[in-house]
Design a protein around this motif. Sequence first.
Motif, PDB file in Angstrom:
ATOM      1  N   LEU A   1       0.718   4.451  -1.868  1.00  0.00           N
ATOM      2  CA  LEU A   1       1.917   4.164  -2.656  1.00  0.00           C
ATOM      3  C   LEU A   1       2.260   2.671  -2.624  1.00  0.00           C
ATOM      4  O   LEU A   1       2.472   2.035  -3.662  1.00  0.00           O
ATOM      5  N   THR A   2       2.282   2.104  -1.439  1.00  0.00           N
ATOM      6  CA  THR A   2       2.666   0.693  -1.299  1.00  0.00           C
ATOM      7  C   THR A   2       1.648  -0.224  -1.975  1.00  0.00           C
ATOM      8  O   THR A   2       2.009  -1.190  -2.650  1.00  0.00           O
ATOM      9  N   LEU A   3       0.369   0.096  -1.802  1.00  0.00           N
ATOM     10  CA  LEU A   3      -0.648  -0.765  -2.413  1.00  0.00           C
ATOM     11  C   LEU A   3      -0.591  -0.687  -3.937  1.00  0.00           C
ATOM     12  O   LEU A   3      -0.774  -1.698  -4.620  1.00  0.00           O
ATOM     13  N   LEU A   4      -0.319   0.501  -4.469  1.00  0.00           N
ATOM     14  CA  LEU A   4      -0.225   0.605  -5.931  1.00  0.00           C
ATOM     15  C   LEU A   4       1.000  -0.161  -6.451  1.00  0.00           C
ATOM     16  O   LEU A   4       1.038  -0.538  -7.618  1.00  0.00           O
TER      17      LEU A   4
ATOM     18  N   PHE B   1       6.254  -7.353   1.685  1.00  0.00           N
ATOM     19  CA  PHE B   1       4.951  -6.839   2.098  1.00  0.00           C
ATOM     20  C   PHE B   1       3.980  -8.008   2.132  1.00  0.00           C
ATOM     21  O   PHE B   1       3.539  -8.491   1.090  1.00  0.00           O
ATOM     22  N   ASP B   2       3.678  -8.499   3.324  1.00  0.00           N
ATOM     23  CA  ASP B   2       2.892  -9.722   3.457  1.00  0.00           C
ATOM     24  C   ASP B   2       1.840  -9.554   4.552  1.00  0.00           C
ATOM     25  O   ASP B   2       2.076  -9.858   5.717  1.00  0.00           O
ATOM     26  N   PRO B   3       0.653  -9.064   4.171  1.00  0.00           N
ATOM     27  CA  PRO B   3      -0.382  -8.821   5.179  1.00  0.00           C
ATOM     28  C   PRO B   3      -0.829 -10.077   5.922  1.00  0.00           C
ATOM     29  O   PRO B   3      -1.436  -9.969   6.983  1.00  0.00           O
TER      30      PRO B   3
ATOM     31  N   GLU C   1      -1.442  -7.388  -6.340  1.00  0.00           N
ATOM     32  CA  GLU C   1      -2.084  -8.618  -5.840  1.00  0.00           C
ATOM     33  C   GLU C   1      -2.763  -8.357  -4.488  1.00  0.00           C
ATOM     34  O   GLU C   1      -3.852  -8.855  -4.217  1.00  0.00           O
ATOM     35  N   VAL C   2      -2.122  -7.527  -3.652  1.00  0.00           N
ATOM     36  CA  VAL C   2      -2.733  -7.201  -2.354  1.00  0.00           C
ATOM     37  C   VAL C   2      -3.944  -6.294  -2.574  1.00  0.00           C
ATOM     38  O   VAL C   2      -4.993  -6.453  -1.946  1.00  0.00           O
ATOM     39  N   LEU C   3      -3.796  -5.375  -3.507  1.00  0.00           N
ATOM     40  CA  LEU C   3      -4.871  -4.448  -3.829  1.00  0.00           C
ATOM     41  C   LEU C   3      -6.108  -5.190  -4.325  1.00  0.00           C
ATOM     42  O   LEU C   3      -7.242  -4.900  -3.931  1.00  0.00           O
ATOM     43  N   GLU C   4      -5.866  -6.174  -5.173  1.00  0.00           N
ATOM     44  CA  GLU C   4      -6.964  -6.974  -5.714  1.00  0.00           C
ATOM     45  C   GLU C   4      -7.744  -7.658  -4.591  1.00  0.00           C
ATOM     46  O   GLU C   4      -8.966  -7.657  -4.570  1.00  0.00           O
ATOM     47  N   ARG C   5      -6.981  -8.233  -3.651  1.00  0.00           N
ATOM     48  CA  ARG C   5      -7.638  -8.921  -2.541  1.00  0.00           C
ATOM     49  C   ARG C   5      -8.390  -7.924  -1.660  1.00  0.00           C
ATOM     50  O   ARG C   5      -9.490  -8.211  -1.177  1.00  0.00           O
ATOM     51  N   LEU C   6      -7.818  -6.743  -1.477  1.00  0.00           N
ATOM     52  CA  LEU C   6      -8.459  -5.722  -0.642  1.00  0.00           C
ATOM     53  C   LEU C   6      -9.790  -5.287  -1.255  1.00  0.00           C
ATOM     54  O   LEU C   6     -10.777  -5.065  -0.553  1.00  0.00           O
ATOM     55  N   GLU C   7      -9.828  -5.192  -2.577  1.00  0.00           N
ATOM     56  CA  GLU C   7     -11.068  -4.779  -3.231  1.00  0.00           C
ATOM     57  C   GLU C   7     -12.138  -5.861  -3.096  1.00  0.00           C
ATOM     58  O   GLU C   7     -13.317  -5.577  -2.944  1.00  0.00           O
ATOM     59  N   ARG C   8     -11.682  -7.129  -3.128  1.00  0.00           N
ATOM     60  CA  ARG C   8     -12.601  -8.260  -2.984  1.00  0.00           C
ATOM     61  C   ARG C   8     -13.050  -8.414  -1.527  1.00  0.00           C
ATOM     62  O   ARG C   8     -14.154  -8.860  -1.249  1.00  0.00           O
TER      63      ARG C   8
END
Lengths: 549, 437
Positions: free
Chosen positions: B285-288, B363-365, B292-299
Amino acid sequence: MRLVVDMTKCQSYAQCCFLAPESFTFQGQEALVYDPAPTDAHRGKILQAAAACPVQAILLDRSDDPTLARRELPAPPPGPTPLGPESRVVVVGASLAGLRGAEALRREGFRGELTIIGDEPEEPYDRPPLSKQVLSGRVAPESTTLPRLEDLDAGWRLGVAATGLDLDAKQVLLADGEHIAFDRLLIATGTRARPWVDPDGAGLDGVFTLRTVDDSRRLRAALEARPARVLVVGGGFTGSEVASVCRDLDLPVTVAVRGPAPLAGALGAVVGRIAGDVQRDHGVDLRCDVSVTTLEGQDGRVRGARLSDGTFVEADVVVVATGAVRNVEWLEGSGLSSGEWGVTCDAGCRVFDLNGVVTDDVFVAGDVARFPHPVFGAEFMAMEHWGNAVEQARVAAHNMVTGQVRRWAHLSVPVFWSIQFGHVIKSVGVPSVADEVMITQGSVEDRSFVAVYGRQGRTVAAVSFDQSKLLEHHRRAIAEGAAFPPDASTVNEAPDQDLEPAGLPSTRTPWAVAEETDLVVTGDEPSEWRTTWRPRRADDQQPQLARQE
Amino acid sequence: MTITETTGTTSTGTTSTQEAYAQVVDHANRADPYPYYARLREQPVARLDERTFVVTGHQEILDLIHDPRISSDPRNLAEGHSIGGHTPAAETDAEGEPAEESPSLLNAFVMLDAPKHDRLRSQTMRHFGPPHHAGYVDAMRGDMARIVNDLIDGFGDAREVDLVEALAYPFPVTMICEVLGVPREDEPRFHAWSEDIIATAEATGPEDAAEKRERAGLATAQLTEYLSALADEKTRDPKDDLLSGLVNHDGPGGRMSRVDVLNTAIMLLIGGHETTVNMIANGVLTLLRHPEVLERLEREPEHVARVFEELLRLEPPAQVTPTRVALDDLVLGGVLIPKGSSIWVMWAAANRDPRHFADPDRFDPDREQNDHLGFGGGIHACFGAPLARLEVQIALVEVFRRLENPRLVLDPPPYRRNPFLRGPSHLPIAFDGVRPR
């Protein structure tokens, strides 16, 4: 990869051991032993471990971390003497305090020229592993290079000792004849191992001290050759850790302790005796209340040692672990207040000159710094602890770049740790000033307990064996001046809460130093008053007998 | 330090605490209880009623969980005081001794103090982690990836699933069954028992509470009977699982008693059912919500380690632990807490304490020093944390690697009733396709 675990923070939550078992392991129930240079193949697991650490104690090298470059650093605040981009800072001492101090300067926004001087040829490395996982052969000596937590952009002068300080010209003199000018100076020259008192014995093959990476390499090689017996002279933390590694390697080892028990000099006889029982349980031949009188050799090789009780211990490896000597000789004649006791400074790490007037441009941090701490009677003391080096360097760096109103004081409660015989021993506060001690929680029999130390009704320290999580509470209690003995109802109360004399050797007063050195005052008018330093003992006289724990 | 003695229930502080607390537990606010946690946190240590304190500040909770004057055993509560719907008196036998003979979550080591806690925990840890079984969880990585991918394969041709039903629930439950050695096909039975046992925290009134307590008691009895039979089987025919280890191992501390084995198994089973599912659902839920965080996670899949910790900080599945007790009068955060008081640890509030975390609602990993309390802390820090960490991290990486253009169908989603174990009851998501594994 490079990493270091801040063991002062570690509370043995073990998340790293679960996630990256190749690089982090437990010895016994709680004692963390780690690889400071894990292979890149484990990178993903190491990142998981570092992120997962509940106390964020795993520090990874960040020299190639892109987020560092993107980050905006604070501008140095305006002060009476701002440290602008054209200023020069020199750090003398390239070990933990020097490196962390330099990093903190950059983190504080210092953009000027930064020079780091160190007498050892190696990049700054971490010393605690040298007597543990390096000596046991789990990791290579070279792997202890400290991770870089900041982009330093420094000029390094490694392998060249500083030999003098000219405060008028604001220059550090180097062994190779060069002069390095500074606007601010950070002294972080630390200590060195105290050599065996007799140079003939010290020069025998098979006689070692353990302080540098080179020492650990040589001692490791000697242990790998499977000596018939190792003799450790001194039962302090280094000596006890060496003995622990010897037993891990199944090598016979004798420990000779001048006091009533190992660790008694730091933790007192009550807790020291427990440490001694642990050593004996692990097969250490422990000799207390004896000193080593001579190291005897044959054909240039050590063959054993004569003890004060008349016995002879045959040993082909002797490790002299009788404490440390502060590296202050280079400051002689500089006009700073320095001597055997360290370089004296205020709580903000600013060094006093010989007259007792604080300097504005010279700071000190780490093992060599002697500073006042209000919780411990505002006495001046030097702390030879990893955690003190880190925290004091941070305070010194902050005060080097900020103005007077924003200055910090170095007031943290000291913390240190040791890993030996499968236990993690941690201490908060200053046990050595205590007069009484009480086991408050846990069980001595299970080697899992907390001992609280008091001085005249005030809690001044606490020591734990495999109970690091509880120690956090005591740290705060010490800072807040909690009453001693503690009388609250708690969980896990120790069965016999007896109040005992802590059994610490009476501390030497500065007068003991005055027997060797005189500070004399001359002048009749305020404008004329001067302190000068006058050595009392002749140069050819033997230094005083090595102190042993 | 100034010490506030909060006397009586008339002080304005107490009234505002009660109001804020009522908002926190109100199901209408479950999608975003954090503004109310923030109001509670205005007093980091506050009095909720005569005998109950809530602790919401990060530093104050750190102090609390390391304080030896704090017990985790509800039997130390002042007389007549109940906690989370349980009356400790009901858990004692005729002589007033702890009723150790009846296995229950309340007798598991999560609700015991040292030294008994330490002994039971290390006897359990022996079969799960360091020092004796150091590589155990790490070795499950491959299994976890396989199970997650099997579940994603199971989406088939669907272009919309309820992520809770389809993955967030079945995945951790399969894992806890595997770890404990519980047959997967029995799972629906203990799912129901587990729900009933934790439902006591959802009571709407005294009558409902009594009914829920009765149901929880019945569920515990049935679960105990089930696990007891299983333990017998593991004694006769040991397998390489935790339950077999517990019933058969004769360690230095002696063999674990049967009742302690059952207490421990009940706790692990419930822990494995009620928390990780929320973490996975909260994570997706949070990632969706943060492309921008999701994009980085996929990369950069390695980034998941920090993404996960930040998720746990912002959306901890266990938001409140209401089971601490003061063994003596003590001062916490400047507030005097009398002996026998009940203390509620509000992890979710501490994780957003602005005195500790800069910009805490963000939300700042990449946040430095993310020492959140999402898994609790002190000696009771979550036992299953390493398992949950890997499960959730692997689930997040695989879900977003395989689903094409995933998006939320309903935002916010519906939430489960339980205010302390917070998470979506359903999480419908849509996507354009499923990439091959």
